[in-house]
Design a protein around this motif. Structure first.
Motif, short mmCIF file in Angstrom:
data_model
loop_
_atom_site.label_atom_id
_atom_site.label_comp_id
_atom_site.label_asym_id
_atom_site.label_seq_id
_atom_site.Cartn_x
_atom_site.Cartn_y
_atom_site.Cartn_z
N ILE A 69 44.06 36.59 38.41
CA ILE A 69 43.47 37.29 37.32
C ILE A 69 42.13 37.98 37.75
N ILE A 70 42.01 39.24 37.24
CA ILE A 70 40.70 40.10 37.77
C ILE A 70 40.24 40.37 36.44
N THR A 71 38.83 40.05 36.48
CA THR A 71 38.09 40.60 34.99
C THR A 71 36.83 41.23 35.81
N GLY A 72 35.91 41.75 34.72
CA GLY A 72 34.84 42.23 35.14
C GLY A 72 34.44 43.52 33.96
N GLU A 73 33.29 43.86 33.88
CA GLU A 73 32.84 44.53 32.87
C GLU A 73 33.43 46.06 32.86
N THR A 74 33.62 46.63 31.82
CA THR A 74 33.98 48.16 31.69
C THR A 74 33.02 48.77 32.56
N GLY A 75 33.96 49.61 33.38
CA GLY A 75 33.20 50.61 34.37
C GLY A 75 32.83 49.84 35.80
N ALA A 76 33.03 48.71 35.57
CA ALA A 76 32.79 48.07 37.06
C ALA A 76 33.68 48.50 38.19
N GLY A 77 34.68 49.07 37.75
CA GLY A 77 35.59 49.37 39.27
C GLY A 77 37.12 48.70 39.32
N LYS A 78 37.38 48.30 38.10
CA LYS A 78 39.00 47.46 37.95
C LYS A 78 40.06 48.58 38.14
N SER A 79 39.73 49.54 37.33
CA SER A 79 40.85 50.50 37.34
C SER A 79 40.73 51.50 38.72
N ILE A 80 39.62 51.42 39.41
CA ILE A 80 39.63 52.14 40.85
C ILE A 80 40.26 51.11 41.99
N LEU A 81 40.08 50.04 41.49
CA LEU A 81 40.97 49.05 42.33
C LEU A 81 42.32 49.13 42.48
N LEU A 82 42.82 49.45 40.88
CA LEU A 82 44.26 49.28 40.89
C LEU A 82 44.81 50.86 41.34
N ASP A 83 43.98 51.72 41.12
CA ASP A 83 44.24 53.35 41.62
C ASP A 83 44.61 53.12 43.23
N ALA A 84 43.48 52.52 44.02
CA ALA A 84 43.64 52.15 45.31
C ALA A 84 44.77 51.36 45.53
N ILE B 145 51.78 37.27 40.47
CA ILE B 145 51.24 38.01 39.41
C ILE B 145 49.96 38.60 39.50
N ILE B 146 49.29 39.59 39.34
CA ILE B 146 48.01 40.21 39.44
C ILE B 146 47.92 40.81 37.96
N ALA B 147 46.87 40.41 37.37
CA ALA B 147 46.72 40.96 36.18
C ALA B 147 45.24 41.17 35.71
N ILE B 148 44.79 42.29 35.13
CA ILE B 148 43.61 42.62 34.95
C ILE B 148 43.21 42.49 33.28
N THR B 149 42.29 41.72 32.89
CA THR B 149 42.40 41.43 31.44
C THR B 149 40.90 41.28 31.01
N HIS B 150 40.75 41.56 29.68
CA HIS B 150 39.19 41.17 29.17
C HIS B 150 38.97 40.11 28.24
N LEU B 151 40.43 39.33 28.27
CA LEU B 151 40.31 38.28 27.00
C LEU B 151 40.29 36.81 28.03
N PRO B 152 39.40 36.04 27.40
CA PRO B 152 39.35 34.66 27.84
C PRO B 152 40.40 33.74 27.98
N GLN B 153 41.29 33.96 26.67
CA GLN B 153 42.31 33.23 26.68
C GLN B 153 43.33 33.41 28.01
N ILE B 154 43.48 34.62 28.40
CA ILE B 154 44.20 35.09 29.43
C ILE B 154 43.58 34.64 30.80
N ALA B 155 42.28 34.85 30.70
CA ALA B 155 41.47 34.48 32.14
C ALA B 155 41.51 33.08 32.21
N ALA B 156 41.72 32.25 31.36
CA ALA B 156 41.50 30.83 31.39
C ALA B 156 42.79 30.23 32.19
N MET B 157 44.09 31.02 32.09
CA MET B 157 45.29 30.47 32.74
C MET B 157 45.29 30.92 34.01
#
Length: 568
Positions: free
Chosen positions: A26-41, A499-511
């Motif tokens: 699971i990958i989390t982080g604030e909006t604008g932190a660079g999660k989408s950049i990571l996936l672009d790369a 599985i690699i998943a980016i999420t903003h939800l605690p219920q998913i991050a907890a898994m």
């Protein structure tokens, strides 16, 4: 699986290296932190095109490298061997993008074209989110989902074997028909050449035998001439040696009657005369044994000349002349009997069209018979994932062929066909009550696409061959209990795939089996994105932040602990 990812000088990323593991990452982080950049790369490793704009300010090039564990992956091994790249249990894929716009690709340190990177990526990763690397959004892949679900491999193999036989037979028939027109044009030429060769009708190695025979015959003629000249000189002609010695003998006889001392000379002359007569007799006997037929010599000379002319025109050797005669004879016979040959091929083709049709029908019936199970299972999982009253349809169609040459036969009807049968399969869906079913490929929401894929992957998990699935925005539009269901579906799917998943939800991050956080910091007045793996305590605190925000409380931490425990 993806073991590690290294990115350097890409957008906001200075230099990061991530070690991924099996299970749910699971990958989390604030909006604008660079999660989408990571996936672009990461998408660069899957063959996506790149612009020089991604190169970090102040750098000359961007660098992205992924190390995949591919031991036992037969498809990857076959593709590498096909492209003369040595196979290792670890596959290193690297992309370099320079400010000048050059784009270099490497697999196991060997330079490769971008399309090969994409082919490898399609065998290793399915990325679902805002990017186009989504197999679900390619209509042509839907039929593969269905066959994987039903384990139709045996029926598919039976059909494809007949499909390839049919294609080969059709190609042979077309070649024969094209050849017919060509041979008809050449028929008169072949007839002339056949007549020319057959008028001589040379036998194998006859030219060599004629040379040997002529050598003997031509020498015999010369011997006859020489022996005749010798015989004439010593015995037959005027002033021959025999006559001259006879005259000498007569003179010596007169001489010795006067001077007895010449009797010995007279005797020697007598002996010489006897030798000459014996020599003449020998030559006469030798000459009588020589049998020369000038006509036979001339005939053999003429035949050798005719054979040599054929050799000059048809290949250079007598063997090639004979081979050419056989070839054009076969071609001529084929031209004479084309209708029979084409009829035989057409009969065989018709039988293959029928057999392929029967196999395609069995495959199609299996797909149709079982498709309702997919529809029911997908709707069930979609409901659990927060899509209210979803409708899902596996639409299977086939078309009759108006092409009188290329078709397969089912119950005497002509059908269009492909390597996968007569079926065109497309998924249709409605994600809102009251809406009509629409083609899945036109669904706009990345979150919905991800959840639809998650539902399909959940029911196909055991059969799907891709080792890594990446989900972005899978939590769009869900929360609470539904979010927990999404997380649990991901966790279950991670039993079969990395599985690699980016999420903003605690219920998913907890898994998460492994939790990473992306953070943005200021360094030398520049924004820099980092990613780090969290330990157990940090994992709890990050889930707590997702629950209550940056300000942590004992209550939020306790809630995070309970949420994590409930997910195990």
């Amino acid at each position: 699986m993806l073991k590690s990812l290294e990115i350097k000088d890409y957008a906001l990323i200075d230099h990061i290296q991530i070690e991924f593991e099996k299970g749910l990452n699971i990958i989390t982080g604030e909006t604008g932190a660079g999660k989408s950049i990571l996936l672009d790369a990461m998408s660069l490793l899957l063959g996506e095109r790149a612009s020089s704009e991604v190169v970090r300010k102040g750098a000359q090039k961007s660098f992205v490298e992924g190390i995949f564990e591919v031991e036992g992956n037969k498809k990857v091994k076959a593709l590498l061997e096909e492209n003369d790249i040595e196979f290792f249990p670890e596959l290193i894929v690297r992309r370099e993008i320079s400010l000048k716009g050059s784009n270099r690709c490497f697999i196991n340190d060997s330079p490769v074209p971008l399309n090969l990177i994409k082919e490898i990526g399609d065998l290793l990763v399915d990325l679902h989110g805002q990017h186009e690397h989504q197999s679900l959004l390619k209509t042509e892949t839907h039929i593969d989902f269905v066959d994987d679900f039903f384990s139709n491999e045996k029926l598919l193999n039976e059909y494809q074997s007949l499909y390839h036989q049919l294609k080969r037979k059709k190609a042979e028939l077309n070649e024969l028909k094209n050849k017919e027109a060509l041979l008809k044009e050449k028929k008169d030429i072949y007839q002339f050449q056949i007549n020319e060769i057959d008028s001589v009708n040379p036998l194998p190695q006859e030219d060599e035998e004629l040379i040997e025979e002529l050598n003997v015959l031509e020498n015999s003629e010369n011997l006859l001439l020489l022996s005749d000249e010798i015989y004439n000189l010593i015995y037959e002609s005027d002033n021959s040696v025999n006559d001259m010695l006879g005259e000498v003998k007569h003179k010596l006889s007169q001489l010795s009657s006067i001077d007895k001392s010449m009797l010995e000379a007279e005797g020697e002359c007598e002996s010489a005369l006897t030798i000459i007569k014996e020599l003449a007799s020998t030559i006469r006997a030798y000459k009588s044994k020589i049998d020369v037929d000038p006509k036979e010599v001339e005939e053999k000379r003429e035949r050798l000349a005719a054979i040599n002319l054929l050799k000059k025109k048809y290949g250079g050797t007598l063997q090639k002349v004979i081979e050419y005669r056989q070839k054009i004879g076969n071609e001529f016979n084929l031209a004479e009997n084309f209708s029979e040959e084409i009829s035989r091929y057409e009969k065989e083709l018709k039988e293959l069209q029928k057999q392929a049709g029967e196999a395609a029908q069995r495959l199609s019936e299996s797909r149709k018979r079982q498709s309702k199970k997919i529809e029911a299972e997908v709707k069930k999982v979609l409901s659990q994932l927060g899509i209210t009253e979803p409708q899902f349809e596996v639409r299977i169609t086939s078309e009759l062929s108006d092409n009188n040459e290329d078709y397969i036969l089912i119950n005497s009807k002509k059908y269009l066909y492909s390597e996968k049968g007569i079926d065109e399969i497309e998924f249709f869906i409605s994600t809102n009550p009251g809406e009509d079913l629409k083609p899945l490929v036109k669904v706009a929401s990345g979150g919905e696409v991800s959840r639809i894929m998650l539902s399909l992957k959940t029911i196909l998990a055991k059969n799907d061959k891709l080792p890594l699935l990446i989900f972005d925005e899978i939590d769009t539009g869900v929360s609470g209990r539904i979010a927990q269901k999404v997380g649990q579906a991901l966790r279950d799917l991670a039993s079969y795939h990395q599985i690699i998943a980016i999420t903003h939800l605690p219920q998913i991050a907890a898994m998460a089996n492994h939790h990473f956080v992306v953070e943005k910091t200021q360094e030398d007045n520049r924004s820099v994105s980092h990613i780090r793996k969290l330990n157990e305590e940090e994992h709890i605190r990050e889930v707590a932040k997702l629950l209550s925000g940056e300000k942590l409380t004992d209550a939020s931490i306790q809630s995070a602990v309970q949420l994590i425990k409930s997910s195990r």
